[in-house]
Design an enzyme around this catalytic site. Structure first.
Site, mmCIF file in Angstrom:
data_model
loop_
_atom_site.group_PDB
_atom_site.id
_atom_site.type_symbol
_atom_site.label_atom_id
_atom_site.label_comp_id
_atom_site.label_asym_id
_atom_site.label_seq_id
_atom_site.Cartn_x
_atom_site.Cartn_y
_atom_site.Cartn_z
ATOM 1 N N HIS A 187 30.520 45.802 37.654
ATOM 2 C CA HIS A 187 30.943 44.482 38.130
ATOM 3 C C HIS A 187 30.665 44.433 39.629
ATOM 4 O O HIS A 187 31.199 45.235 40.398
ATOM 5 C CB HIS A 187 32.428 44.299 37.817
ATOM 6 N N GLY B 150 38.852 37.363 46.075
ATOM 7 C CA GLY B 150 38.634 37.663 47.488
ATOM 8 C C GLY B 150 38.847 39.120 47.861
ATOM 9 O O GLY B 150 38.141 39.636 48.712
ATOM 10 N N GLY C 53 42.677 45.318 44.834
ATOM 11 C CA GLY C 53 43.993 45.909 45.046
ATOM 12 C C GLY C 53 45.174 44.961 45.003
ATOM 13 O O GLY C 53 46.264 45.314 45.441
ATOM 14 N N ASP D 272 30.773 42.320 42.970
ATOM 15 C CA ASP D 272 31.444 41.177 43.594
ATOM 16 C C ASP D 272 30.666 40.674 44.797
ATOM 17 O O ASP D 272 30.554 41.364 45.809
ATOM 18 C CB ASP D 272 32.858 41.582 44.020
ATOM 19 N N MET E 110 40.206 34.808 36.051
ATOM 20 C CA MET E 110 40.703 35.591 37.189
ATOM 21 C C MET E 110 42.203 35.824 37.029
ATOM 22 O O MET E 110 42.958 34.893 36.774
ATOM 23 C CB MET E 110 40.457 34.864 38.510
ATOM 24 N N MET F 26 31.214 34.904 43.966
ATOM 25 C CA MET F 26 32.282 34.172 44.669
ATOM 26 C C MET F 26 31.647 33.505 45.887
ATOM 27 O O MET F 26 31.887 33.876 47.049
ATOM 28 C CB MET F 26 33.401 35.139 45.053
ATOM 29 N N HIS G 236 29.490 38.821 39.921
ATOM 30 C CA HIS G 236 30.569 37.844 40.042
ATOM 31 C C HIS G 236 30.356 37.106 41.356
ATOM 32 O O HIS G 236 30.647 37.640 42.436
ATOM 33 C CB HIS G 236 31.913 38.593 39.998
ATOM 34 N N GLY H 267 38.811 47.664 39.677
ATOM 35 C CA GLY H 267 38.283 48.210 40.918
ATOM 36 C C GLY H 267 39.117 49.361 41.419
ATOM 37 O O GLY H 267 38.783 50.526 41.231
ATOM 38 N N SER I 59 34.659 47.525 39.061
ATOM 39 C CA SER I 59 34.223 46.720 40.201
ATOM 40 C C SER I 59 33.887 47.639 41.359
ATOM 41 O O SER I 59 34.771 48.311 41.899
ATOM 42 C CB SER I 59 35.332 45.761 40.621
ATOM 43 N N MET J 264 30.586 37.969 47.692
ATOM 44 C CA MET J 264 31.465 37.039 48.422
ATOM 45 C C MET J 264 30.759 36.554 49.681
ATOM 46 O O MET J 264 30.151 37.358 50.396
ATOM 47 C CB MET J 264 32.751 37.754 48.839
ATOM 48 N N ASP K 121 39.766 39.901 35.423
ATOM 49 C CA ASP K 121 39.419 40.535 36.696
ATOM 50 C C ASP K 121 40.559 40.353 37.687
ATOM 51 O O ASP K 121 40.918 39.225 38.031
ATOM 52 C CB ASP K 121 38.127 39.876 37.218
HETATM 53 C C1 DX5 Z 1 38.478 40.188 43.503
HETATM 54 C C2 DX5 Z 1 37.296 40.717 42.756
HETATM 55 C C3 DX5 Z 1 37.623 41.821 41.849
HETATM 56 C C4 DX5 Z 1 38.218 43.039 42.512
HETATM 57 C C5 DX5 Z 1 39.216 43.589 41.566
HETATM 58 O O1 DX5 Z 1 38.154 39.008 44.110
HETATM 59 O O2 DX5 Z 1 36.721 39.690 41.972
HETATM 60 O O3 DX5 Z 1 36.510 42.160 41.033
HETATM 61 O O4 DX5 Z 1 37.304 44.010 42.845
HETATM 62 O O5 DX5 Z 1 39.868 44.648 42.175
HETATM 63 P P1 DX5 Z 1 41.172 45.315 41.533
HETATM 64 O O6 DX5 Z 1 40.784 45.844 40.173
HETATM 65 O O7 DX5 Z 1 41.506 46.382 42.500
HETATM 66 O O8 DX5 Z 1 42.212 44.242 41.421
HETATM 67 ZN ZN ZN Z 2 35.210 40.273 40.505
#
Ligand code: DX5
Ligand code: ZN
Length: 246
Positions: A34, A173, A176, A36, A168, A77, A75, A224, A9, A38, A202
């Site tokens: 990936h 959102g 980490g 993201d 998920m 969101m 992705h 990520g 990600s 948002m 994810d």
């Molecule tokens: C969160 C995202 C993820 C995020 C995952 O809303 O959809 O793709 O980047 O990050 P890590 O791998 O750090 O949990």
């Molecule tokens: Zn994601």
């Protein structure tokens, strides 16, 4: 099950040098990126939209086959998933993964030129994404039961069947966050019924949590912070792949 696909990600990469982050990540052994997206409505955070995807897309070669290396796994969101399908297709998105919750709760106009609010039927949205030549994914949040997907996956119209389900394993959102093991029974249930389906997980995936996700049957692994926070991202990508393949 389908092959292991590692999809870092880029949310956790250096946004000041996003194009290079994308090409470096593929060179380090990633299969997909990936991406993201948002909108500050569906989730309490904002990233970027189609203009940025348009600019980073040329930094990575387009996949030569469906699900191939270099796939841009977007992705979405966002509260209005139908509204942005065409924009993202033009930007070079290969797999458009929308949230089930956003589709069924969609209340605004579905395209910038329409002004009548209409709900979005997930099956119709999958069909629309396919009609524009992209793969289609449906994502579910932790609070959404996997049961909402059975009817969609069992459609007898091939164009309406999603190519991927994203389960998920954190609240969408932010990067980490801690992995939610509680979501894995959804993966197990999907894998039992659909041996060939791409099942993506994810949120919170790392060398510590990958075995559980792989055992449940996930084959598309998003990571990520585990990849971009590592001293050696290539090693993390290789280790995640090995855990899924074994
Ligand atoms: C969160 C995202 C993820 C995020 C995952 O809303 O959809 O793709 O980047 O990050 P890590 O791998 O750090 O949990
Ligand atoms: Zn994601």
């Amino acid at each position: 099950s389908p092959p292991a696909i590692i999809a870092p990600s880029i949310l956790s990469s250096d946004f000041g040098a996003l194009g290079k982050a994308c090409s470096d990540t593929i060179e380090r052994g990633a299969d997909w990126l990936h991406v993201d997206i948002m909108d500050g409505h569906f989730v309490p955070n904002m990233t970027f939209g189609a203009p940025v995807v348009t600019k980073i897309r040329p930094h990575v070669s387009k996949p030569t086959s469906a699900y191939g290396r270099g796939t841009f796994d977007c992705h979405m969101m966002i509260a209005e998933p139908k509204r942005w399908v065409r924009e993202f297709q033009k930007a070079g998105c290969d797999l458009y993964c929308f949230h089930y919750e956003a589709a069924i709760n969609s209340t605004a106009a579905e395209s910038p030129s329409e002004d009548e609010p209409t709900k979005t039927n997930p099956k119709e949205l999958v069909r629309y994404i396919h009609s524009l030549g992209m793969q289609a994914g449906i994502a579910i949040k932790p609070s959404t039961k996997v049961d909402v997907l059975w009817d969609i996956l069992a459609s007898d119209i091939k164009e309406e069947i999603p190519d991927m389900v994203l389960v998920m394993t954190v609240e969408p959102g932010f990067g980490g966050q801690s992995f939610m093991e509680s979501e894995l029974p959804k993966v197990t249930a999907l894998r039992e019924k659909y041996p060939d389906l791409h099942i993506e997980v994810d949120g919170g995936l790392s060398e510590k949590t990958i075995d559980q996700a792989a055992d449940a049957g996930a084959n598309v692994i998003v990571a990520g912070s585990a990849v971009f926070g590592a001293n050696d991202p290539a090693e993390v990508i290789a280790n995640l792949r090995e855990a899924v393949e074994k």
